[in-house]
Design an enzyme around this catalytic site. Structure first.
Site, PDB file in Angstrom:
ATOM      1  CG  ASP A  35       0.621  -2.240   0.616  1.00 50.64           C
ATOM      2  OD1 ASP A  35       1.628  -1.912   1.281  1.00 50.64           O
ATOM      3  OD2 ASP A  35       0.557  -2.103  -0.620  1.00 50.64           O
ATOM      4  CE  LYS A  57      -4.686  -6.760  -2.759  1.00 54.03           C
ATOM      5  NZ  LYS A  57      -5.319  -6.547  -4.067  1.00 54.03           N
ATOM      6  CG  MET A 170       4.389  -9.381  -6.702  1.00 51.16           C
ATOM      7  SD  MET A 170       2.789  -8.643  -7.122  1.00 51.16           S
ATOM      8  CE  MET A 170       3.088  -8.112  -8.819  1.00 51.16           C
TER       9      MET A 170
END
Length: 252
Positions: A35, A57, A170
């Site tokens: 990732d 992602k 995040m």
């Protein structure tokens, strides 16, 4: 050929922070699915014949959905054998690793988890900020900045009331909302840090207090991925006082 899935925590960004067990898993891989947050240098540990596929992602970019990744893991394990899913940080800390583990097990695939160094601890430490320190902070919270429905976590509203160190992953896109919550609770002068690309060579750290962090982040062009650290422990950063004084002088 025995289908197998190994979830490997790649650590927070510095390639040297992967575990020895993680490296061993990579050396035995037939497929590596990696990732955004996994350091590309780690792919060198995988055999030359191994299929290496990016499945990252990132908000605002075309990418694989989680369902597509789950399906891909199963198909490639059945076709090639050992799939190593290389995930930034730790697979079980907001990495959706357990979803991939459970999905693969439904198809009779042998599964293993290799924990990784979480950015929630390593990134503050890389900046000289301990998440706990005697007489300063007795505990720490690790909270996602954005829930599945795109809203702030209810846990964050509880954390605002706590004396614990709060680490938000995040959460950069919500930094103004998060800081507003603290200010509304009368805690706008709490020390705060925002660290982009923590532990990497291009790491960038913004130091300030809750009330002025959104402005500082915008002025310094900080982007994702970033870790937010809120609490008195941020004042232990070796440059905290100097940065606060500089920010005040610039404001005038």
């Amino acid at each position: 050929m025995q289908p197998k899935l190994t979830l490997v925590g790649a650590g927070p960004g510095d390639g040297e922070l992967i575990t020895l067990k993680g490296i061993r898993a990579l050396r035995q891989a037939d497929v590596v699915l990696y990732d955004d947050l996994a350091n590309d240098s780690l792919l060198e540990f995988a055999p030359e014949h191994a299929l290496k596929t990016y499945v990252g992602k990132r908000a605002g970019r075309v990418s694989f959905t989680q369902d597509e990744i789950n399906t891909l893991i199963v198909r490639l394990a059945q076709e090639h054998g050992h799939v190593v899913r290389l995930k930034g940080g730790d697979p079980y800390v907001f990495g959706r690793g357990f979803e991939e583990y459970e999905y693969a097990r439904q198809y009779g695939i042998q599964c293993e988890v290799v924990p990784g160094v979480s950015s929630s601890i390593a990134v503050p430490a890389s900046q000289g900020i301990p998440v706990t320190s005697r007489g300063v902070s007795e505990s720490f919270w690790v909270i996602t900045g954005t829930t599945r429905n795109g809203e702030l976590s209810d846990d964050l509203r509880l954390a605002v009331q706590s004396k614990a160190t709060v680490v938000v992953l995040m959460g950069l896109s919500k930094v103004s909302e998060i800081c507003a919550m603290y200010c509304q609770a009368g805690r706008g002068h709490l020390p705060m840090a925002v660290v982009q690309n923590g532990t990497r060579v291009d790491e960038q750290c913004v130091l300030g207090q809750v009330w002025n962090i959104p402005q500082l982040v915008a002025e310094q062009g900080v982007g994702a991925p970033a870790v937010l650290i809120i609490g008195e422990v941020v004042s232990l950063h070796p440059s905290y006082l100097a940065e606060c004084l500089r920010n005040v002088s610039m404001a005038y």
